[in-house]
Enzyme design. Structure first.
Site, short mmCIF file in Angstrom:
data_model
loop_
_atom_site.label_atom_id
_atom_site.label_comp_id
_atom_site.label_asym_id
_atom_site.label_seq_id
_atom_site.Cartn_x
_atom_site.Cartn_y
_atom_site.Cartn_z
N GLY A 61 33.83 28.90 47.75
CA GLY A 61 34.66 28.58 46.60
C GLY A 61 35.26 29.80 45.91
O GLY A 61 35.66 30.78 46.56
N ASP A 101 23.69 34.48 45.96
CA ASP A 101 23.83 33.02 46.00
C ASP A 101 22.47 32.39 46.28
O ASP A 101 21.65 32.95 47.02
CB ASP A 101 24.82 32.61 47.09
CG ASP A 101 25.39 31.21 46.85
OD1 ASP A 101 26.55 31.12 46.41
OD2 ASP A 101 24.67 30.22 47.07
N ASP A 149 18.20 33.00 42.86
CA ASP A 149 18.57 32.13 41.75
C ASP A 149 18.88 32.99 40.53
O ASP A 149 18.01 33.73 40.05
CB ASP A 149 17.40 31.18 41.46
CG ASP A 149 17.69 30.17 40.36
OD1 ASP A 149 18.74 30.26 39.73
OD2 ASP A 149 16.83 29.29 40.15
N ASN A 191 29.86 34.11 38.43
CA ASN A 191 30.54 32.90 38.88
C ASN A 191 29.59 31.74 39.15
O ASN A 191 30.01 30.58 39.09
CB ASN A 191 31.36 33.21 40.14
CG ASN A 191 31.89 31.97 40.80
OD1 ASN A 191 32.80 31.32 40.29
ND2 ASN A 191 31.31 31.62 41.95
N ARG A 239 30.37 15.62 30.59
CA ARG A 239 30.04 17.02 30.86
C ARG A 239 29.36 17.67 29.68
O ARG A 239 29.65 18.82 29.35
CB ARG A 239 31.30 17.80 31.23
CG ARG A 239 31.97 17.29 32.49
CD ARG A 239 33.10 18.17 32.93
NE ARG A 239 33.73 17.66 34.14
CZ ARG A 239 34.64 18.32 34.85
NH1 ARG A 239 35.03 19.51 34.44
NH2 ARG A 239 35.17 17.79 35.93
N TYR A 286 27.35 20.80 30.91
CA TYR A 286 28.27 21.77 31.51
C TYR A 286 29.21 22.37 30.46
O TYR A 286 29.32 23.59 30.33
CB TYR A 286 29.06 21.09 32.61
CG TYR A 286 30.02 22.01 33.34
CD1 TYR A 286 29.56 22.90 34.30
CD2 TYR A 286 31.38 21.97 33.06
CE1 TYR A 286 30.44 23.74 34.97
CE2 TYR A 286 32.27 22.81 33.73
CZ TYR A 286 31.79 23.68 34.68
OH TYR A 286 32.67 24.51 35.34
N THR A 304 38.77 23.30 44.79
CA THR A 304 37.58 23.75 45.50
C THR A 304 37.01 22.62 46.35
O THR A 304 37.40 21.46 46.21
CB THR A 304 36.50 24.19 44.49
OG1 THR A 304 36.13 23.06 43.69
CG2 THR A 304 37.00 25.31 43.60
N MET A 324 34.10 21.37 46.03
CA MET A 324 33.41 20.45 45.14
C MET A 324 34.40 19.48 44.49
O MET A 324 34.14 18.28 44.38
CB MET A 324 32.62 21.20 44.07
CG MET A 324 31.81 20.28 43.16
SD MET A 324 30.72 21.16 42.02
CE MET A 324 31.91 21.92 40.93
#
Length: 269
Positions: free
Chosen positions: A25, A45, A70, A97, A159, A162, A197, A199
């Site tokens: 992504g 990642d 993580d 990111n 959301r 988020y 992306t 996702m």
């Protein structure tokens, strides 16, 4: 252009960036952008298998370092930065990111889901910047770019965790910018709007995509590479007097008010 950038480094070394959530992504597009300019890049990642495949595909072992882990785990983060320091000896840019999301109504979002989203999206950038700033200062300064979201600038359906985490990340960006300025470290944020992306392709139905197109003045989704260009700009000397800012890269989505799609259609009749 890569030669011009590298020639500004006193010791003649190649600049180094660390990008989190870089196995795919926007993170991967950003890593590719740095590599295209002659930088060395560390990719952090949580998906170790995908990360290994990505690094293999990049096919540049001298310039690429895989850091599985993580971002929400402090011990893992600081160990990753130690590994980077041993391998590359410097750090010039950090791109926070890595992110996660839960798409649920407020009343259905569990405490565990809430904590995990904030741990990754807010605590992760806090920890990574803590580890990065001293390394950047040793190299004469650097830049941090936090990837927030248009959902941190305006409320979005389903959301709550988020959007709240991204709004908090925008303020953390300003806090980091003020405190790290004395170390020669600039901190800014990119707030992407809808981006094409993998996702988004999975979770955005044709109806949702049509709604977004109506709400975005440029009438399209953004590209991962377009976000990467904005990130690279904020990490380059061309933005040397910019810090503490959030740049919406969203096709005008945040600027558009309620009713604008209808007004645009009426105007074109």
């Amino acid at each position: 252009m890569a030669q011009d950038i590298q020639s500004e480094i006193p010791d003649g070394g190649r600049r180094v960036a660390l990008v989190t959530g870089a196995a795919r992504g926007i993170g991967l597009a950003t890593a590719r952008r740095f590599l295209a300019e002659g930088w060395r890049v560390a990719l952090l990642d949580i998906d170790e298998e995908r990360l290994a495949r990505t690094v293999e595909d990049l096919a540049d072992p001298d310039a690429v370092l895989a850091l599985p882990g993580d971002v929400a785990d402090a011990a893992t983060v600081f160990a990753a930065f130690e590994t980077l320091s041993r391998r590359f000896g410097r750090l010039d840019a950090l791109v926070n990111n890595a992110g996660t999301a839960v798409f649920k109504p407020i009343l259905e979002t569990t405490p565990e889901e809430w904590r995990r989203v904030l741990d990754v999206n807010l605590t992760g950038p806090f920890l990574c910047a803590q580890a990065a700033a001293p390394l950047m200062s040793e190299a004469g300064g650097g830049a941090v770019v936090n990837i927030t979201s248009i959902s941190g600038l305006r409320a979005s359906t389903l959301r709550v965790a988020y959007g709240t985490s991204k709004a908090a990340l925008a303020h953390l960006t300003r806090q980091q910018a003020v405190e790290f300025a004395g170390l020669g470290v600039r901190v800014n944020a990119i707030a992407p709007g809808p981006v094409d992306t993998a996702m988004a392709k999975e979770v955005h139905s044709p109806e949702i995509r049509a709604d977004y197109h109506d709400a975005i003045p440029l009438n399209r989704y953004g590209l991962e590479e377009e976000i990467a260009e904005a990130v690279f700009f904020l990490c380059s000397e061309k933005s040397a007097y910019i810090t503490g800012q959030t740049l919406a890269v969203d096709g005008g989505f945040d600027a558009a008010g309620i009713g604008l799609p209808t007004l645009r259609r009426d105007r074109n009749r």
